[in-house]
Every structure is written in structure tokens, then in C-alpha cells.
Design an enzyme around this catalytic site. Structure first.
Site, PDB file in Angstrom:
ATOM      1  N   GLY A 138      76.398  36.453  74.636  1.00  0.00           N
ATOM      2  CA  GLY A 138      75.434  35.601  74.146  1.00  0.00           C
ATOM      3  C   GLY A 138      75.220  35.769  72.758  1.00  0.00           C
ATOM      4  N   CYS A 139      73.797  35.563  72.493  1.00  0.00           N
ATOM      5  CA  CYS A 139      73.173  35.845  70.914  1.00  0.00           C
ATOM      6  C   CYS A 139      73.958  37.276  70.240  1.00  0.00           C
ATOM      7  CB  CYS A 139      71.798  35.697  70.838  1.00  0.00           C
ATOM      8  SG  CYS A 139      71.177  34.109  71.614  1.00  0.00           S
ATOM      9  N   ALA A 140      74.245  38.048  71.160  1.00  0.00           N
ATOM     10  CA  ALA A 140      74.654  39.301  70.517  1.00  0.00           C
ATOM     11  C   ALA A 140      76.213  39.158  70.074  1.00  0.00           C
ATOM     12  CB  ALA A 140      74.525  40.566  71.328  1.00  0.00           C
ATOM     13  N   LEU A 337      70.401  40.489  69.226  1.00  0.00           N
ATOM     14  CA  LEU A 337      70.016  40.940  70.546  1.00  0.00           C
ATOM     15  C   LEU A 337      70.594  39.959  71.488  1.00  0.00           C
ATOM     16  CD1 LEU A 337      66.093  41.208  69.992  1.00  0.00           C
ATOM     17  CD2 LEU A 337      67.728  43.047  70.084  1.00  0.00           C
TER      18      LEU A 337
END
Length: 350
Positions: A138-140, A337
């Protein structure tokens, strides 16, 4: 030390204003049980002006199958992946055949053969190029991809790594899902792609030095962020607690990372953070105790592109590389994160 040499970016063709998306959502959710008028405030509070998508807004009027969404995903990944990679290699002055390893990061669609295999053909990379597809971060994912490149180059100092991240978050919109998470996602998510060229320290390339990386996993937090896999595609999952987690965990996590290098937060000049949302940026400000101006680039990327998952932090990185001089000796920290719940960070020196 391994170096970040250049970043290339690309966005899909359909630019939508926040106002246009808000109007679409207001109509689409009008018969839902949600408190629409109150929830619409999230569009104003998101601090986003516009975003880019692979399909026109009319495409979202009707229910789309997972198959149709994934067809768009593959086609758009191919096109955007080539564009951002070509720009990145051009900036670096490096030929495609000089890339030794390609890492592809994404969490918004599926493909087998994976997208990196397709990019090898489209970019005319060497037939002996190594490749790794990374899914689910994901965002990480953008920060994690840089971390993977760093650790590979420590053992292969004569080689080059091309990281390519493409996220098509708009394709995860669920037309018949009237949940709060699906609603809020429409106010935040955008689409884009970024490529990062990293080089070992025995190459002739100049760049920002990568000093170290840190991965942090918080147990028993699987429900904070992610996707549910539905017959109609990927259904967003994210908790309202994310800004609180940032406020309570970010300082200890990043300060502990820096302490190992005899650095403190006030010694970091550039905060290259994933702009997941306006509240997340505010939570970082509060947690880290630094001035609001230090996050101006994060805010600007959020304003112009929305939350592009793994790609966003790479857009922020690109802006820093363009704005700030290499060789200054100043420190920066790249951090994002993601699902797990986890954090991925990279300490760099300009």
C-alpha cells in the site's frame, strides 16, 4: 553508499477537480443511509484541488466488474510505467540496457505475468535483468521499494536498480458500497506513477546518498489499513485512528532510527513523507514538533494529486531533488506508513 540518482513521474489523462468529484459523489450516494451532507465536508477538509484518473468520470456511473477494472489497470500500468521510467532514465543520463534490476510496486490491481515483465519488454531492458514484483504494501510501498534497492546495491555496488511504482486507486471505487470508508476514499485517492533510479557506489552516477533504512511493524493492527478482495474488486479499508497512530508512534519510531546514527529530529532538513491526507500531515507536525513550513512540499503534492498510495512519497522525493542541491551534506528522511500496520523509512544525505 548507494545513491538515489533521479526520479521520473507520470499521471493518467483524466484530470478531475475536487469540486467535480464532490458533485459526483453527492449524486451517487444520495440514496444511501449515510449522513451525506455532513460527510461531504471531508472534500473541503482534504486540502486537495485536483486529481488524475485513468478513466473519465462517467465510467464510474455503472457497476464495473473486477475483470474490467483489471484490464484498465494493466493497460494503464504499462503506459504510465513506460512514461515515468523513460523520464527517470533520461534525467539520469542512463540507458535502459544499463539497468540491472527492476522492482515493481503496486497494490491496486493484479497481473500475471507481473507488470515488471511487461515493462522489461516495453522499455527494452536486458534479457538478464533481475526483477521483483512487490504487492500489498500500500502507501508504504514507495519507501519500501527504495529500501529494497538500497539493500541490493550494498551487495552489488557496480549495478543500478530501477524502482517503478504505479497506483490506480480510482479503480478500487465500489459503485454499490455505501460504507463510510468508500465515501472518504473518493475524497482522497488519486492515480499516478513514479520511477526511481538507484545506483551502487562503484558507478559513476551522482546522487543523494542512502545511509540506512528502517522497517517497523506494529503487531495486532491488521485492521488499520488495506483492501478486502470482493467479486467487484478491491474494497478499501482504513481506520479513522491513523492520524492518532502517527501522533503517538511517529516521533519514537523516527527518533529511534536517527539515534543509531547520532542524529536528532532537529538535525533533519528534509521531511520526505507520504502525504496520506491533511490530518496525517498535521499529525506528523504535532508528533515531530517541527514547523509547518517543513511540510510544504508534502502539502503541495497532496493538493495537486491527492493520495496516490505508494507513489505519493516518490512525487515528494522528486520535488526535493529538483529544489535542493545535491552535495550540501544536509539530511533527509523518506518515510511512509502502510498496511500491516507498518512504517518504512530511509535516511538520506543530500
Amino acid at each position: 553508499m548507494p545513491k538515489i540518482v533521479a526520479v521520473g513521474t507520470a499521471v493518467p489523462p483524466h484530470k478531475l477537480t475536487q469540486t467535480a468529484i464532490r458533485q459526483f459523489v453527492q449524486t451517487h450516494f444520495s440514496d444511501s443511509p449515510l449522513p451525506i451532507e455532513r460527510l461531504l465536508e471531508v472534500f473541503a477538509n482534504a486540502a486537495i484541488d485536483e486529481r488524475y484518473f485513468s478513466v473519465p468520470i462517467e465510467w464510474y456511473d455503472r457497476q464495473q466488474s473486477f475483470e474490467s477494472k483489471n484490464e484498465v489497470y494493466i493497460d494503464s500500468c504499462n503506459e504510465l510505467g513506460v512514461r515515468c521510467s523513460t523520464e527517470c532514465l533520461k534525467k539520469a543520463g542512463v540507458a535502459a540496457e544499463d539497468v540491472d534490476y527492476i522492482i515493481f510496486v503496486s497494490t491496486t490491481g493484479l497481473a500475471t505475468p507481473s507488470i515488471d515483465a511487461r515493462l522489461i519488454n516495453l522499455l527494452h531492458l536486458r534479457s538478464d535483468v533481475r526483477r521483483t514484483p512487490v504487492w500489498g504494501l500500500g502507501c508504504a510501498g514507495g519507501a519500501a521499494g527504495i529500501s529494497q534497492g538500497y539493500h541490493y546495491l550494498l551487495g552489488h555496488p557496480k549495478e543500478r536498480v530501477l524502482l517503478v511504482a504505479v497506483e490506480l486507486c480510482g479503480l478500487t471505487f465500489q459503485q454499490n458500497d455505501f460504507s463510510r470508508s468508500n465515501f472518504v476514499a473518493t475524497a482522497l485517492f488519486g492515480e499516478g506513477a513514479a520511477a526511481v533510479l538507484m545506483s551502487g557506489d562503484e558507478t559513476s552516477d551522482n546522487g543523494v546518498e542512502m545511509i540506512d533504512t528502517r522497517s517497523t511493524f506494529w503487531p495486532d493492527s491488521l485492521d488499520v489499513m488495506g483492501w478486502n478482495l470482493m467479486n467487484s474488486g478491491l474494497q478499501v479499508v482504513f481506520s479513522q485512528s491513523i492520524p492518532h497512530i502517527v501522533e503517538s508512534k511517529a516521533k519514537e519510531n523516527l527518533a529511534g532510527f536517527l539515534h543509531g546514527h547520532k542524529l536528532e529530529l532537529n538535525g533533519i532538513d528534509y521531511f520526505i513523507l507520504h502525504p496520506g491526507g491533511a490530518k496525517v500531515i498535521e499529525a506528523y507536525e504535532s508528533a515531530l514538533g517541527v514547523t509547518s513550513a517543513r511540510f510544504d512540499i508534502c502539502r503541495e503534492m497532496l493538493r495537486l494529486y491527492g493520495n496516490m498510495s505508494s507513489v505519493s512519497v516518490l512525487f515528494v522525493l522528486d520535488e526535493h531533488l529538483q529544489k535542493y542541491e545535491k552535495g550540501s551534506g544536509k539530511y533527509g528522511i523518506i518515510s511512509a506508513l502502510g498496511p500491516g500496520f507498518c512504517s518504512e523509512s530511509v535516511l538520506v544525505q543530500f
